[in-house]
Motif scaffolding. Structure first.
Motif, PDB file in Angstrom:
ATOM      1  N   ILE A   1       0.838  -1.195   0.000  1.00 34.24           N
ATOM      2  CA  ILE A   1       0.000   0.000   0.000  1.00 34.24           C
ATOM      3  C   ILE A   1       0.870   1.242   0.000  1.00 34.24           C
ATOM      4  O   ILE A   1       1.974   1.252   0.547  1.00 34.24           O
ATOM      5  CB  ILE A   1      -0.962   0.051   1.206  1.00 34.24           C
ATOM      6  CG1 ILE A   1      -0.196  -0.006   2.534  1.00 34.24           C
ATOM      7  CG2 ILE A   1      -1.992  -1.070   1.123  1.00 34.24           C
ATOM      8  CD1 ILE A   1      -1.070   0.207   3.758  1.00 34.24           C
ATOM      9  N   SER A   2       0.392   2.282  -0.654  1.00 33.38           N
ATOM     10  CA  SER A   2       1.082   3.565  -0.672  1.00 33.38           C
ATOM     11  C   SER A   2       0.368   4.531   0.269  1.00 33.38           C
ATOM     12  O   SER A   2      -0.862   4.592   0.269  1.00 33.38           O
ATOM     13  CB  SER A   2       1.095   4.145  -2.086  1.00 33.38           C
ATOM     14  OG  SER A   2       1.834   3.322  -2.954  1.00 33.38           O
TER      15      SER A   2
ATOM     16  N   ILE B   1       3.608  -4.022   2.995  1.00 29.95           N
ATOM     17  CA  ILE B   1       4.736  -3.176   2.623  1.00 29.95           C
ATOM     18  C   ILE B   1       4.204  -1.751   2.468  1.00 29.95           C
ATOM     19  O   ILE B   1       3.196  -1.532   1.801  1.00 29.95           O
ATOM     20  CB  ILE B   1       5.379  -3.645   1.307  1.00 29.95           C
ATOM     21  CG1 ILE B   1       5.957  -5.056   1.470  1.00 29.95           C
ATOM     22  CG2 ILE B   1       6.474  -2.672   0.860  1.00 29.95           C
ATOM     23  CD1 ILE B   1       6.454  -5.659   0.171  1.00 29.95           C
ATOM     24  N   ILE B   2       4.876  -0.793   3.088  1.00 31.65           N
ATOM     25  CA  ILE B   2       4.449   0.602   3.052  1.00 31.65           C
ATOM     26  C   ILE B   2       5.325   1.369   2.060  1.00 31.65           C
ATOM     27  O   ILE B   2       6.544   1.452   2.231  1.00 31.65           O
ATOM     28  CB  ILE B   2       4.540   1.262   4.442  1.00 31.65           C
ATOM     29  CG1 ILE B   2       3.784   0.434   5.497  1.00 31.65           C
ATOM     30  CG2 ILE B   2       4.008   2.693   4.378  1.00 31.65           C
ATOM     31  CD1 ILE B   2       2.311   0.289   5.252  1.00 31.65           C
ATOM     32  N   VAL B   3       4.694   1.927   1.039  1.00 28.96           N
ATOM     33  CA  VAL B   3       5.401   2.684   0.002  1.00 28.96           C
ATOM     34  C   VAL B   3       5.071   4.169   0.135  1.00 28.96           C
ATOM     35  O   VAL B   3       3.918   4.531   0.383  1.00 28.96           O
ATOM     36  CB  VAL B   3       4.995   2.199  -1.404  1.00 28.96           C
ATOM     37  CG1 VAL B   3       5.648   3.050  -2.486  1.00 28.96           C
ATOM     38  CG2 VAL B   3       5.355   0.732  -1.581  1.00 28.96           C
ATOM     39  N   SER B   4       6.069   5.016  -0.026  1.00 30.98           N
ATOM     40  CA  SER B   4       5.821   6.452  -0.071  1.00 30.98           C
ATOM     41  C   SER B   4       6.983   7.119  -0.799  1.00 30.98           C
ATOM     42  O   SER B   4       7.857   6.440  -1.340  1.00 30.98           O
ATOM     43  CB  SER B   4       5.635   7.029   1.340  1.00 30.98           C
ATOM     44  OG  SER B   4       5.014   8.300   1.277  1.00 30.98           O
TER      45      SER B   4
ATOM     46  N   VAL C   1       4.685   5.178  -7.417  1.00 33.98           N
ATOM     47  CA  VAL C   1       4.054   5.055  -6.096  1.00 33.98           C
ATOM     48  C   VAL C   1       2.647   4.470  -6.238  1.00 33.98           C
ATOM     49  O   VAL C   1       2.257   3.555  -5.508  1.00 33.98           O
ATOM     50  CB  VAL C   1       3.995   6.427  -5.392  1.00 33.98           C
ATOM     51  CG1 VAL C   1       3.211   6.336  -4.090  1.00 33.98           C
ATOM     52  CG2 VAL C   1       5.402   6.960  -5.130  1.00 33.98           C
ATOM     53  N   ALA C   2       1.885   4.994  -7.194  1.00 30.79           N
ATOM     54  CA  ALA C   2       0.512   4.521  -7.404  1.00 30.79           C
ATOM     55  C   ALA C   2       0.474   3.162  -8.078  1.00 30.79           C
ATOM     56  O   ALA C   2      -0.323   2.291  -7.705  1.00 30.79           O
ATOM     57  CB  ALA C   2      -0.258   5.542  -8.241  1.00 30.79           C
ATOM     58  N   GLY C   3       1.339   2.960  -9.068  1.00 34.34           N
ATOM     59  CA  GLY C   3       1.253   1.763  -9.886  1.00 34.34           C
ATOM     60  C   GLY C   3       1.697   0.488  -9.216  1.00 34.34           C
ATOM     61  O   GLY C   3       1.180  -0.591  -9.515  1.00 34.34           O
TER      62      GLY C   3
ATOM     63  N   ALA D   1      -3.257  -0.355  -3.203  1.00 35.32           N
ATOM     64  CA  ALA D   1      -4.126   0.771  -2.858  1.00 35.32           C
ATOM     65  C   ALA D   1      -3.275   1.970  -2.474  1.00 35.32           C
ATOM     66  O   ALA D   1      -2.165   1.829  -1.965  1.00 35.32           O
ATOM     67  CB  ALA D   1      -5.052   0.410  -1.704  1.00 35.32           C
ATOM     68  N   THR D   2      -3.808   3.159  -2.727  1.00 35.63           N
ATOM     69  CA  THR D   2      -3.165   4.405  -2.329  1.00 35.63           C
ATOM     70  C   THR D   2      -4.023   5.091  -1.277  1.00 35.63           C
ATOM     71  O   THR D   2      -5.235   5.229  -1.450  1.00 35.63           O
ATOM     72  CB  THR D   2      -2.981   5.344  -3.536  1.00 35.63           C
ATOM     73  OG1 THR D   2      -2.026   4.763  -4.433  1.00 35.63           O
ATOM     74  CG2 THR D   2      -2.482   6.724  -3.104  1.00 35.63           C
ATOM     75  N   ILE D   3      -3.387   5.502  -0.195  1.00 38.52           N
ATOM     76  CA  ILE D   3      -4.078   6.153   0.917  1.00 38.52           C
ATOM     77  C   ILE D   3      -3.602   7.591   1.020  1.00 38.52           C
ATOM     78  O   ILE D   3      -2.397   7.851   1.122  1.00 38.52           O
ATOM     79  CB  ILE D   3      -3.786   5.422   2.245  1.00 38.52           C
ATOM     80  CG1 ILE D   3      -4.285   3.975   2.183  1.00 38.52           C
ATOM     81  CG2 ILE D   3      -4.429   6.156   3.420  1.00 38.52           C
ATOM     82  CD1 ILE D   3      -3.727   3.104   3.287  1.00 38.52           C
ATOM     83  N   VAL D   4      -4.532   8.534   0.983  1.00 40.27           N
ATOM     84  CA  VAL D   4      -4.208   9.947   1.162  1.00 40.27           C
ATOM     85  C   VAL D   4      -4.594  10.327   2.591  1.00 40.27           C
ATOM     86  O   VAL D   4      -5.777  10.313   2.946  1.00 40.27           O
ATOM     87  CB  VAL D   4      -4.948  10.846   0.152  1.00 40.27           C
ATOM     88  CG1 VAL D   4      -4.484  12.289   0.302  1.00 40.27           C
ATOM     89  CG2 VAL D   4      -4.726  10.355  -1.281  1.00 40.27           C
ATOM     90  N   ILE D   5      -3.603  10.628   3.399  1.00 43.60           N
ATOM     91  CA  ILE D   5      -3.852  10.949   4.814  1.00 43.60           C
ATOM     92  C   ILE D   5      -4.380  12.370   4.967  1.00 43.60           C
ATOM     93  O   ILE D   5      -5.428  12.606   5.572  1.00 43.60           O
ATOM     94  CB  ILE D   5      -2.566  10.775   5.648  1.00 43.60           C
ATOM     95  CG1 ILE D   5      -2.088   9.318   5.598  1.00 43.60           C
ATOM     96  CG2 ILE D   5      -2.807  11.211   7.103  1.00 43.60           C
ATOM     97  CD1 ILE D   5      -2.943   8.332   6.354  1.00 43.60           C
ATOM     98  N   GLU D   6      -3.662  13.333   4.444  1.00 46.01           N
ATOM     99  CA  GLU D   6      -4.089  14.736   4.465  1.00 46.01           C
ATOM    100  C   GLU D   6      -3.616  15.397   3.178  1.00 46.01           C
ATOM    101  O   GLU D   6      -2.534  15.073   2.669  1.00 46.01           O
ATOM    102  CB  GLU D   6      -3.485  15.487   5.663  1.00 46.01           C
ATOM    103  CG  GLU D   6      -4.118  15.159   6.998  1.00 46.01           C
ATOM    104  CD  GLU D   6      -3.546  16.029   8.118  1.00 46.01           C
ATOM    105  OE1 GLU D   6      -4.336  16.653   8.838  1.00 46.01           O
ATOM    106  OE2 GLU D   6      -2.305  16.074   8.252  1.00 46.01           O
TER     107      GLU D   6
END
Length: 366
Positions: free
Chosen positions: A117-118, A146-149, A221-223, A227-232
């Motif tokens: 996930i991103s 796995i955390i991607v950013s 990052v998206a590809g 899933a992509t998570i937008v925090i703020e």
């Protein structure tokens, strides 16, 4: 991939006018980069999109000098290179039409875990965003994602740090070559990042962190993520670009809602309002929407790993677990709540991801 194959691929990608899509067309037609350089002009011209300018550029011998310099850097610094057809190339990224032909990586990255996930967002993260990110990653830790950013200020670096704290693999996608780090103040996090994952980039060692590179970086990052998570996010910003890219790639997108008066919730609220993102209130929302398996998920106690229910909510939840699908009126009657009150309780439970509404005023526990 042999060193010779890599050399010719690097040279091909240095040809002016050859981007990722064109390179893939040529490789599909000729089988290898080396064969492209040895092919006759009329054979190359038969490739869709190839014109006279590109044909001329393919005769530029300086690309071999550039390729040789980059190959020396790769070997000297133990850089791993993944070709888009290789098994160790990010699987989901392969299915993006504009994915990089080559990806360079450093660290201890293992992509066998398919839960990727991103987490992205504003560089001006608030205390609300930090605490949400902390709780989210802590609750997801048992599932070992796995955390991607993007290793930038704000949400990015907070997500990376929290992943490391929770012993999760984390990957920073860079907008420049692996010979440097940006921002420089994040250099202190590099060793921990490489121990618990590492860095990937499509950019050569000669590439600086120019503005346009960050937009290109965002597609990776998206590809590569489920899933992509937008925090703020404010009403504009790179995280919204990432969210839109994820939508284009048919990935799930989640956004954390906030007060309408909060500057750094405006982007998230807009994503939700325009149905470009699912509402994310806790880890259970993500687990449910992505259909991640949880051991013994049939047991009611599993939901409590992620959600704290009020006493009224727990009473309704236990009733639905025992009785299955039920009408709103029956739930109100059996749980001894007035209709006007139970509607609000059910809505809160739906937002928490523990129940779902069904046609005909039916509800069931998740």
């Amino acid at each position: 991939m042999s060193e010779q194959d890599l050399f010719y691929l690097l040279a091909l990608l240095r040809v002016e006018g050859v981007g990722d899509i064109m390179a893939k067309k040529l490789l599909a037609n000729f089988g290898s980069a080396e064969k492209i350089f040895s092919a006759k002009t009329n054979q190359i011209a038969a490739t869709d999109g190839v014109g006279s300018v590109l044909l001329k550029n393919l005769k530029d011998k300086t690309v071999f000098e550039k390729a040789n310099r980059e190959l020396e850097f790769i070997n000297k610094n133990n850089i791993k290179v993944s070709f888009f057809r290789d098994h160790d190339y990010p699987e989901r990224l392969k299915h993006c039409i504009d994915c990089p032909v080559l990806i360079f990586s450093a660290g201890n990255i293992n992509l066998e875990n398919k839960r990727i996930i991103s987490i992205v967002g504003t560089r001006q993260i608030t205390s609300y965003g930090i605490e949400f990110c902390r709780t989210l990653i802590e609750d997801l830790a048992p599932l070992n994602p796995i955390i991607v950013s993007g290793f930038a200020y704000g949400v990015d670096i907070v997500a990376h740090q929290l992943a490391i704290e929770n012993k999760l693999q984390t990957i920073g996608v860079l907008a420049h070559g692996l010979n440097q780090i940006y921002p420089k103040v994040h250099k202190k996090y590099m060793s921990k990042m490489e121990e618990n994952g590492g860095f990937i980039t499509e950019f050569w060692s000669s590439t600086n962190p120019d503005k346009e590179n960050f937009v290109r970086r965002n597609r990776i990052v998206a590809g590569m993520s489920e899933a992509t998570i937008v925090i703020e996010s404010a009403d504009r910003g790179g995280s919204l670009i990432t969210a839109n890219l994820a939508n284009d790639y048919n990935r799930d997108v989640f956004a954390v809602p906030g007060r309408v008066t909060d500057k750094y919730s405006q982007g998230c609220n807009q994503l939700i309002k325009t149905q470009k993102a699912n509402v994310l209130t806790n880890a259970a929302d993500l687990v449910y929407m992505l259909n991640w398996d949880i051991e013994n998920k049939s047991k009611p106690v599993q939901k409590q790993l992620f959600v704290d229910l009020e006493s009224d909510e727990q009473k309704i939840y236990d009733f639905l677990l025992k009785n299955g699908k039920e009408l709103l009126d029956i739930i109100a009657l059996e749980c001894e709540f007035p209709i006007y009150k139970i509607s609000g309780i059910l809505l809160n439970m739906e937002l928490k991801g523990v129940i779902r509404p069904l046609p005909g005023k039916l509800f069931e526990a998740i």
